[in-house]
Write a protein that holds these residues in place. Structure first.
Motif, PDB file in Angstrom:
ATOM      1  N   VAL A 170       0.843  -1.205   0.000  1.00 45.90           N
ATOM      2  CA  VAL A 170       0.000   0.000   0.000  1.00 45.90           C
ATOM      3  C   VAL A 170       0.881   1.260   0.000  1.00 45.90           C
ATOM      4  CG1 VAL A 170      -1.690   1.329   1.341  1.00 45.90           C
ATOM      5  CG2 VAL A 170      -1.951  -1.154   1.104  1.00 45.90           C
ATOM      6  N   ALA A 171       1.902   1.245   0.850  1.00 46.26           N
ATOM      7  CA  ALA A 171       2.767   2.429   0.956  1.00 46.26           C
ATOM      8  C   ALA A 171       3.562   2.643  -0.329  1.00 46.26           C
ATOM      9  CB  ALA A 171       3.711   2.267   2.143  1.00 46.26           C
ATOM     10  N   LEU A 172       4.136   1.560  -0.873  1.00 46.36           N
ATOM     11  CA  LEU A 172       4.961   1.726  -2.078  1.00 46.36           C
ATOM     12  C   LEU A 172       4.115   2.176  -3.260  1.00 46.36           C
ATOM     13  CD1 LEU A 172       7.573  -1.171  -2.030  1.00 46.36           C
ATOM     14  CD2 LEU A 172       7.740   1.133  -1.108  1.00 46.36           C
ATOM     15  N   GLN A 173       2.933   1.585  -3.389  1.00 42.58           N
ATOM     16  CA  GLN A 173       2.041   1.974  -4.481  1.00 42.58           C
ATOM     17  C   GLN A 173       1.698   3.472  -4.362  1.00 42.58           C
ATOM     18  OE1 GLN A 173       0.393  -0.070  -7.061  1.00 42.58           O
ATOM     19  NE2 GLN A 173      -0.079   2.001  -7.776  1.00 42.58           N
ATOM     20  N   TRP A 174       1.396   3.898  -3.141  1.00 42.96           N
ATOM     21  CA  TRP A 174       1.071   5.314  -2.932  1.00 42.96           C
ATOM     22  C   TRP A 174       2.258   6.187  -3.333  1.00 42.96           C
ATOM     23  CZ3 TRP A 174       2.785   9.674  -0.605  1.00 42.96           C
ATOM     24  CH2 TRP A 174       1.881  10.739  -0.527  1.00 42.96           C
ATOM     25  N   SER A 175       3.450   5.760  -2.925  1.00 43.66           N
ATOM     26  CA  SER A 175       4.629   6.592  -3.174  1.00 43.66           C
ATOM     27  C   SER A 175       4.972   6.652  -4.662  1.00 43.66           C
ATOM     28  CB  SER A 175       5.829   6.073  -2.379  1.00 43.66           C
ATOM     29  OG  SER A 175       6.297   4.842  -2.911  1.00 43.66           O
ATOM     30  N   MET A 176       4.782   5.564  -5.383  1.00 45.17           N
ATOM     31  CA  MET A 176       5.121   5.578  -6.814  1.00 45.17           C
ATOM     32  C   MET A 176       4.308   6.642  -7.544  1.00 45.17           C
ATOM     33  SD  MET A 176       7.573   3.518  -7.374  1.00 45.17           S
ATOM     34  CE  MET A 176       7.639   3.642  -9.149  1.00 45.17           C
ATOM     35  N   GLU A 177       3.049   6.730  -7.186  1.00 44.69           N
ATOM     36  CA  GLU A 177       2.183   7.687  -7.877  1.00 44.69           C
ATOM     37  C   GLU A 177       2.375   9.107  -7.347  1.00 44.69           C
ATOM     38  OE1 GLU A 177      -1.337   4.548  -7.461  1.00 44.69           O
ATOM     39  OE2 GLU A 177      -2.022   6.466  -8.249  1.00 44.69           O
ATOM     40  N   ASN A 178       2.361   9.223  -6.029  1.00 43.07           N
ATOM     41  CA  ASN A 178       2.253  10.558  -5.438  1.00 43.07           C
ATOM     42  C   ASN A 178       3.583  11.225  -5.117  1.00 43.07           C
ATOM     43  OD1 ASN A 178      -0.783  10.779  -5.058  1.00 43.07           O
ATOM     44  ND2 ASN A 178      -0.320   8.767  -4.186  1.00 43.07           N
ATOM     45  N   LEU A 179       4.575  10.406  -4.752  1.00 40.08           N
ATOM     46  CA  LEU A 179       5.886  10.987  -4.471  1.00 40.08           C
ATOM     47  C   LEU A 179       6.722  11.054  -5.749  1.00 40.08           C
ATOM     48  CD1 LEU A 179       8.174  11.997  -2.661  1.00 40.08           C
ATOM     49  CD2 LEU A 179       8.571   9.658  -1.910  1.00 40.08           C
TER      50      LEU A 179
END
Ligand code: COA
Ligand code: AMP
Length: 634
Positions: free
Chosen positions: A265-274
């Motif tokens: 969940v965290a990595l997926q969020w970071s790929m898109e948003n960070l």
């Protein structure tokens, strides 16, 4: 365009659980989470306690099922061998299934530990994914670590199988892995059952008949017998995906444990948003799979997000020149590059005017991300000037697995303050506390801490060592995770990470424990006492510098002993320790209670201003240290 960061961070603050439940919708679950967090479970709570999933499925199968099987997933580029290979999601899945089949033929199942000691080749990444497919727990060990370090890890995680290759390739030398592996297995108390060995054309490894299995033969067999066709094993979101050992304050490394669900969940969020990545684009983390950056952003993050990832077997300079990075970006249409500042310092040292940059048009490159050590403003400015793209410094640790603070390209970049990795990411509430645990005013240096609970993706504990985790990370500042970094939060919420508060140093973007090096120095029969500190180095940021006090009866040449100690550290910890500067001194400066004044020694070495510590036992010793350092050209 204004950044959406303030509104997204506020959304997380208002309701963290709802925020992460929404983020979790991007993951495919065999059983979707009905709640985000269980505060009673684990050491500080657990994310997605009732969900079930498989990480390999999310990295590969789901993209293939969605019709994107022919899209490129892995790009292997090795200036060491001259090889370049592209693998589609279909091809990666086929290889991963075969490795998973081979591992399960060797008896590896859910929860079993597999050590991976491999160079930067596609098979290393495929093996990690194969473990994830089986619900087995991988532990990747960086190829620059010596046999003893490997043995420590084999024992700590009681690994069932070890997967390796015949060699790694360093500029000018072929590193034979197998003798090192054999030595480590012999040294370890826990007995590895099987060793899967990939023979590389550069070096043929000797095989032990009863233990070693040829990698390619095992894959062929798995394909022939059908075990390569087994599906993904469903695991709990809270089950461990991997253990990654990192330097602690002693020679005993800490087994950072990552789960399946929160991690995705965290990595997926970071790929898109960070990182601002869209599926189909190419992401390149120029690191090594032996480090956390490699785990999160060579392997799992990009593949989860449907990106192609680059596996680069080479160095920023010397393979063959300072233009290698630009060639890779240009040839493979890299959108985002992520590396350590030291790589840029190395490039800049060889090509200060950026002549190589001009040789390779890089229209695909959108953003450069730097992490692993403090990004010095000069390096950032050089990169900004020559690459003409935004340069984002972001701060994180092996423990957190993804950025604690950064500048989110996906949400819209915030104004940059040089020397700062910008703002806390959603999930992290950063505070600065004094040693007594009180919050300090904005702009004041103190201990950087993160309010508990840590967000998804962060370590859940140390392997088999909850108490050690509690003691070293959660006890000193109750209610907070201690980052062991010191820094400042300014009035606008920008964080500045200045130094470690423990004995960890950052050398060429690699995390090293000076305490571990002192333990090795102490093993030399002529050494009575030692201190190892990190001193400033223009290229590597910091390098270790050792001071040895010899036993009273030693009459041998100091130079000889220094050489032996350098060799010993290389043998015990590995070449990655970069331990080359060492000097014999008469005495070490100490407080009256006997504590070695490492901080003062470091300031003297770096020619920083320093004050005579009030508690010093004998001030004259500092003059002796100064003399020794200057005699060694420091
Ligand atoms: N296997 C075996 N040996 C290795 C190794 C590996 N995977 N990686 C490094 N080593 C060896 C090196 O060959 C060197 O050996 P030597 O003492 O015989 O020269 C030693 O370990 C020290 O390595 P390093 O500190 O990396 O120095 P270097 O001179 O080889 O390279 C840089 C310097 C800056 C080019 C290199 O460190 C680099 O590319 N850094 C990027 C940082 C990075 O990837 N960080 C990861 C986190 S993002
Ligand atoms: P590692 O666990 O190897 O990733 O190392 C983590 C440590 O590297 C942190 O605790 C910091 O000391 C340092 N570090 C990583 N990124 C940064 C950064 N952007 N700025 C300053 N220090 C950093």
């Amino acid at each position: 365009m204004a950044s959406r960061y303030p509104e997204v961070y506020a959304e997380w603050q208002a309701n963290p659980e709802a925020f992460w439940m929404k983020a979790a919708e991007k993951i495919d679950w065999t059983q979707a989470p009905t709640k985000a967090f269980d505060a009673e479970a684990g050491v500080y709570g657990r994310w997605f306690p009732d969900a079930e999933t498989n990480t390999c499925y999310n990295c590969l199968d789901r993209h293939v099922e969605a019709g994107r099987g022919s899209q490129t997933a892995v790009i292997y580029d090795s200036p060491m061998t001259g090889e370049k290979r592209d693998y589609s999601f279909d091809a990666v899945l086929s290889e991963v299934k075969a490795i998973a089949g081979a591992l399960s033929d060797l008896g590896v199942g859910k929860g079993d530990r597999v050590i991976i000691y491999m160079p930067m080749i596609p098979e290393a990444v495929f093996t990690m994914l194969a473990c994830a497919r089986l619900g087995a727990v991988h532990s990747v060990v960086f190829g620059g670590f010596a046999a003893h370090e490997l043995a420590t890890r084999i024992d700590d995680c009681s690994a069932k199988v070890l997967v390796t290759a015949s060699c790694g390739l360093e500029p000018g030398r072929t590193v034979a892995y197998k003798p090192l592996i054999d030595h480590a297995i012999e040294m370890a108390h826990h007995k590895i059952e099987k060793c899967l060995v990939l023979q590389r054309p550069e070096l043929q490894a000797d095989m032990h008949a009863d233990r070693d299995v040829d990698f390619r033969t095992a894959l062929e067999q798995a394909r022939a017998t059908g075990s390569a066709e087994n599906g993904c094993v469903t695991v709990k979101a809270t089950d461990p995906l991997y253990i990654l050992y990192t330097s602690g304050t002693t020679g005993q490394p800490k087994g950072v444990m990552r789960d399946n669900g929160g991690h995705m969940v965290a990595l997926q969020w970071s790929m898109e948003n960070l990182y601002g990545m869209k599926p189909g684009e190419v992401f390149w983390a120029a690191s090594d799979i032996g480090w956390v950056v490699g785990h999160s952003y060579i392997v799992y993050g990009p593949l989860l997000n449907g990106n192609a990832t680059v596996i680069f077997e080479g160095k920023p300079v010397g393979t063959p020149d300072a233009g290698t990075f630009w060639r890779v970006i240009a040839e493979h249409n890299v959108s985002v590059l992520f590396t350590a500042p030291t790589a840029f310092r190395a490039i800049r040292r060889d090509d200060s005017d950026g002549e190589f940059v001009k040789k390779y048009p890089m229209p695909s490159l959108r953003t450069l991300f730097l992490a692993g050590e403090r990004a010095d403003p000069e390096t950032i400015k050089w990169a900004e000037h020559h690459l003409a793209v935004p340069v984002v410094d972001h701060w994180w640790q092996t423990e957190t697995g993804w950025a604690i603070a950064g500048n989110p390209a996906g949400l819209g970049l915030l104004p940059v303050k040089y020397g700062s990795p910008t703002h806390a990411m959603p999930g992290y509430k950063i505070e600065i506390l004094d040693d007594a645990g009180h919050e300090v005013p904005a702009g004041t240096l103190g201990n950087i801490v993160v309010k508990l609970p840590l967000p998804p993706g962060c370590l859940t504990s140390f392997w088999n060592a909850d108490e050690r985790f509690r003691k070293s990370c959660l006890e000193e500042f109750p209610g907070y995770y201690k980052t062991a970094d010191a820094g400042i939060l300014d009035e606008e919420g920008y964080v500045f990470v200045m130094a470690r508060t423990d004995d960890i140093i950052n050398c060429a973007g690699h995390r090293l424990s000076t305490g571990a090096m002192e333990e090795v120095c102490a093993m030399h029969p002529d050494v009575a006492e030692s201190a190892v500190i990190g001193v400033f180095d223009e290229l590597k940021g910091q390098i270790p510098c050792g001071f040895l006090v010899l036993k009273a009866n030693v009459s041998r040449e100091a130079k000889e002993i220094e050489k032996e100690v350098v060799r010993l550290v290389r043998e015990e910890i590995g070449p990655v320790a970069a331990f080359k500067m060492v000097m014999c001194v008469k005495r070490l400066p100490k407080t009256r209670s006997g504590k070695i004044l490492r901080g003062t020694m470091q300031k003297i070495a770096d020619r920083q201003e320093w004050k005579m510590p009030a508690t010093i036992d004998d001030p004259a010793i500092l003059d002796e240290i100064t003399e020794a350092l200057r005699a060694h050209g420091h």
